[in-house]
Design a protein around this motif. Sequence first.
Motif, PDB file in Angstrom:
ATOM      1  N   ILE A 183     -17.115  -2.528  -4.559  1.00  0.00           N
ATOM      2  CA  ILE A 183     -17.658  -2.357  -6.009  1.00  0.00           C
ATOM      3  C   ILE A 183     -16.130  -2.436  -7.012  1.00  0.00           C
ATOM      4  O   ILE A 183     -17.438  -2.839  -8.179  1.00  0.00           O
ATOM      5  N   GLY A 184     -15.479  -2.628  -6.821  1.00  0.00           N
ATOM      6  CA  GLY A 184     -14.291  -3.233  -7.864  1.00  0.00           C
ATOM      7  C   GLY A 184     -13.529  -2.626  -8.393  1.00  0.00           C
ATOM      8  O   GLY A 184     -12.883  -2.366  -9.718  1.00  0.00           O
ATOM      9  N   TRP A 185     -13.494  -1.088  -7.988  1.00  0.00           N
ATOM     10  CA  TRP A 185     -12.301   0.354  -8.225  1.00  0.00           C
ATOM     11  C   TRP A 185     -10.736  -0.401  -9.077  1.00  0.00           C
ATOM     12  O   TRP A 185     -10.681  -1.131  -8.281  1.00  0.00           O
ATOM     13  N   SER A 186     -10.492  -0.001  -9.716  1.00  0.00           N
ATOM     14  CA  SER A 186      -8.725  -0.219 -10.187  1.00  0.00           C
ATOM     15  C   SER A 186      -8.059   0.134  -9.332  1.00  0.00           C
ATOM     16  O   SER A 186      -8.647   1.381  -7.634  1.00  0.00           O
ATOM     17  N   PRO A 187      -7.194  -0.396  -8.863  1.00  0.00           N
ATOM     18  CA  PRO A 187      -5.701   0.153  -7.705  1.00  0.00           C
ATOM     19  C   PRO A 187      -5.717   1.636  -7.689  1.00  0.00           C
ATOM     20  O   PRO A 187      -5.331   2.342  -6.544  1.00  0.00           O
ATOM     21  N   ALA A 188      -5.767   2.203  -8.570  1.00  0.00           N
ATOM     22  CA  ALA A 188      -5.909   3.312  -8.579  1.00  0.00           C
ATOM     23  C   ALA A 188      -6.445   4.353  -7.578  1.00  0.00           C
ATOM     24  O   ALA A 188      -5.450   5.531  -6.956  1.00  0.00           O
ATOM     25  N   VAL A 189      -7.475   4.079  -7.209  1.00  0.00           N
ATOM     26  CA  VAL A 189      -8.335   4.498  -6.110  1.00  0.00           C
ATOM     27  C   VAL A 189      -7.954   4.590  -4.630  1.00  0.00           C
ATOM     28  O   VAL A 189      -8.866   5.169  -4.166  1.00  0.00           O
ATOM     29  N   MET A 190      -7.394   3.799  -4.572  1.00  0.00           N
ATOM     30  CA  MET A 190      -6.737   3.666  -3.476  1.00  0.00           C
ATOM     31  C   MET A 190      -5.538   4.389  -3.062  1.00  0.00           C
ATOM     32  O   MET A 190      -5.503   4.527  -2.124  1.00  0.00           O
ATOM     33  N   LEU A 191      -5.094   5.091  -4.356  1.00  0.00           N
ATOM     34  CA  LEU A 191      -4.351   6.497  -3.519  1.00  0.00           C
ATOM     35  C   LEU A 191      -5.110   7.116  -2.321  1.00  0.00           C
ATOM     36  O   LEU A 191      -3.650   7.173  -1.681  1.00  0.00           O
ATOM     37  N   TRP A 192      -5.878   7.817  -2.483  1.00  0.00           N
ATOM     38  CA  TRP A 192      -6.737   8.201  -1.230  1.00  0.00           C
ATOM     39  C   TRP A 192      -6.302   7.993   0.119  1.00  0.00           C
ATOM     40  O   TRP A 192      -5.933   8.128   1.239  1.00  0.00           O
ATOM     41  N   PRO A 193      -7.121   6.643   0.620  1.00  0.00           N
ATOM     42  CA  PRO A 193      -7.047   5.950   2.088  1.00  0.00           C
ATOM     43  C   PRO A 193      -5.834   5.343   2.240  1.00  0.00           C
ATOM     44  O   PRO A 193      -5.476   5.311   3.281  1.00  0.00           O
ATOM     45  N   ALA A 194      -4.969   4.749   1.026  1.00  0.00           N
ATOM     46  CA  ALA A 194      -3.460   4.923   1.443  1.00  0.00           C
ATOM     47  C   ALA A 194      -3.313   6.183   2.324  1.00  0.00           C
ATOM     48  O   ALA A 194      -2.260   5.910   3.093  1.00  0.00           O
ATOM     49  N   LEU A 195      -3.328   6.846   1.523  1.00  0.00           N
ATOM     50  CA  LEU A 195      -2.355   8.641   2.327  1.00  0.00           C
ATOM     51  C   LEU A 195      -2.916   8.503   3.558  1.00  0.00           C
ATOM     52  O   LEU A 195      -2.316   9.262   4.226  1.00  0.00           O
ATOM     53  N   THR A 196      -4.302   8.884   3.237  1.00  0.00           N
ATOM     54  CA  THR A 196      -5.210   9.085   4.676  1.00  0.00           C
ATOM     55  C   THR A 196      -5.159   7.751   5.420  1.00  0.00           C
ATOM     56  O   THR A 196      -4.159   8.049   7.356  1.00  0.00           O
ATOM     57  N   LEU A 197      -3.864   6.688   5.722  1.00  0.00           N
ATOM     58  CA  LEU A 197      -4.187   5.614   6.469  1.00  0.00           C
ATOM     59  C   LEU A 197      -2.238   5.662   6.950  1.00  0.00           C
ATOM     60  O   LEU A 197      -2.050   5.859   7.907  1.00  0.00           O
ATOM     61  N   GLY A 198      -1.256   6.207   5.594  1.00  0.00           N
ATOM     62  CA  GLY A 198      -0.110   5.847   6.428  1.00  0.00           C
ATOM     63  C   GLY A 198      -0.281   7.914   6.826  1.00  0.00           C
ATOM     64  O   GLY A 198       1.315   7.372   7.734  1.00  0.00           O
ATOM     65  N   ILE A 199      -0.843   8.623   7.207  1.00  0.00           N
ATOM     66  CA  ILE A 199      -0.565   9.716   7.754  1.00  0.00           C
ATOM     67  C   ILE A 199      -0.490   9.637   9.487  1.00  0.00           C
ATOM     68  O   ILE A 199      -0.416   9.848  10.345  1.00  0.00           O
ATOM     69  N   CYS A 200      -2.230   8.072   9.312  1.00  0.00           N
ATOM     70  CA  CYS A 200      -2.253   8.295  11.216  1.00  0.00           C
ATOM     71  C   CYS A 200      -2.239   6.953  11.016  1.00  0.00           C
ATOM     72  O   CYS A 200      -1.482   7.944  12.603  1.00  0.00           O
ATOM     73  N   ALA A 201      -0.766   6.061  10.378  1.00  0.00           N
ATOM     74  CA  ALA A 201       0.156   5.315  10.756  1.00  0.00           C
ATOM     75  C   ALA A 201       1.769   6.268  11.615  1.00  0.00           C
ATOM     76  O   ALA A 201       2.243   5.832  13.060  1.00  0.00           O
ATOM     77  N   ALA A 202       1.926   7.214  10.825  1.00  0.00           N
ATOM     78  CA  ALA A 202       3.234   7.856  11.281  1.00  0.00           C
ATOM     79  C   ALA A 202       2.831   9.050  12.661  1.00  0.00           C
ATOM     80  O   ALA A 202       3.152   9.203  13.070  1.00  0.00           O
ATOM     81  N   ARG A 203       0.955   8.957  12.621  1.00  0.00           N
ATOM     82  CA  ARG A 203       0.698   9.863  13.838  1.00  0.00           C
ATOM     83  C   ARG A 203       1.164   9.019  15.005  1.00  0.00           C
ATOM     84  O   ARG A 203       0.989   9.917  16.153  1.00  0.00           O
ATOM     85  N   ARG A 204       0.176   7.551  15.311  1.00  0.00           N
ATOM     86  CA  ARG A 204      -0.031   7.296  16.054  1.00  0.00           C
ATOM     87  C   ARG A 204       1.494   6.543  15.987  1.00  0.00           C
ATOM     88  O   ARG A 204       1.490   6.161  18.019  1.00  0.00           O
ATOM     89  N   GLY A 205       2.891   6.629  16.028  1.00  0.00           N
ATOM     90  CA  GLY A 205       3.998   6.172  15.851  1.00  0.00           C
ATOM     91  C   GLY A 205       3.912   4.464  15.476  1.00  0.00           C
ATOM     92  O   GLY A 205       4.899   3.440  15.570  1.00  0.00           O
ATOM     93  N   GLN A 206       3.538   4.121  14.848  1.00  0.00           N
ATOM     94  CA  GLN A 206       3.022   3.241  14.022  1.00  0.00           C
ATOM     95  C   GLN A 206       4.020   3.073  12.239  1.00  0.00           C
ATOM     96  O   GLN A 206       3.645   3.544  11.324  1.00  0.00           O
ATOM     97  N   TYR A 207       5.687   3.774  12.402  1.00  0.00           N
ATOM     98  CA  TYR A 207       6.686   4.294  11.348  1.00  0.00           C
ATOM     99  C   TYR A 207       6.644   3.270  10.563  1.00  0.00           C
ATOM    100  O   TYR A 207       6.903   3.737   9.433  1.00  0.00           O
ATOM    101  N   GLU A 208       7.088   1.835  10.763  1.00  0.00           N
ATOM    102  CA  GLU A 208       7.322   0.667   9.844  1.00  0.00           C
ATOM    103  C   GLU A 208       5.838   0.961   9.262  1.00  0.00           C
ATOM    104  O   GLU A 208       6.035   0.655   7.274  1.00  0.00           O
ATOM    105  N   ARG A 209       5.021   0.448   9.572  1.00  0.00           N
ATOM    106  CA  ARG A 209       3.456   0.639   8.282  1.00  0.00           C
ATOM    107  C   ARG A 209       2.976   1.440   7.506  1.00  0.00           C
ATOM    108  O   ARG A 209       3.001   1.581   6.541  1.00  0.00           O
TER     109      ARG A 209
END
Length: 284
Positions: A183-209
């Motif tokens: 769609i072309g949204w600004s990078p600011a919109v990535m805040l929420w999926p980045a948070l979700t993906l970060g939490i999911c990575a931590a739960r899976r033990g992908q700590y560096e990611r």
Amino acid sequence: RMAGRAPFVDATTCMVAVQTAQRLGDRRLEALAWGAVAVTQWAVGDEDGQASAEAALAASRETGDYRLVGDALSSLGMQKRRGDPDRLALFEEALEPLRRAGDLFAVSQVLTWLIIEQGTATYEDSMAQRSVLHEQLKISAELGTNHANDVPAINLSLTECYLGNTDLADSLARSGTRQSRRIGWSPAVMLWPALTLGICAARRGQYERAAELLGVVESCEQPWYDQFGDTWQSSERQMQEESRAQITAAIGDVEYARLFASGRALSSDGIVDLMLERGGHKPS
């Protein structure tokens, strides 16, 4: 405005349309014009937006056009501050005329505002949002690619994350990221999926990611606030802090800080590459 550009027209230009409609005695056109004034004023933080939205609502009610009434109620709700009970009530009121008008895209947009206003402070809040978000996803599917909307997938990913459904949350966040990019949204919109993906990575033990993704969250937080004036929900802040504690316990404070700084420094392309695990992302 969401894409970091100035509005295509300003409120002064929209007022010419209002004046033209008044000269013609066309209340439907006047309602549309006042609506344009209101949303443009809202986009630049002009407090006169509320009066313009009220004028749009008054004109819309005279026409009996469900779509116009729903849009005007939604616009008036946008003018209110978050947490104002009238804001939630206006969004809820806007849904009925928009549904009667059969405007699925407008319904989906108002559902988004309704979800933001309700928040997810409790498990019950999240379950209530879940049903609304699934309705939004169904609407997006019915509308097709010409009306692609990243918001349902992104919001639902965060809700599923809060409910502990890690795999589904991760999948939805990736889908929302791809749609946002297309769609072309600004990078600011990535805040929420980045948070979700970060939490999911931590739960899976992908700590560096996970550490890098939390750095992305910080880099997007201020641009998001500057654009939308939004704040963290308590549940979102809690999940973020829990993930940070998991990561530092596993890799230590020093390594966490290094990876966090790397994520925070990523370019827009690098952020998307990291989130979708496309490889080759480099700090800007």
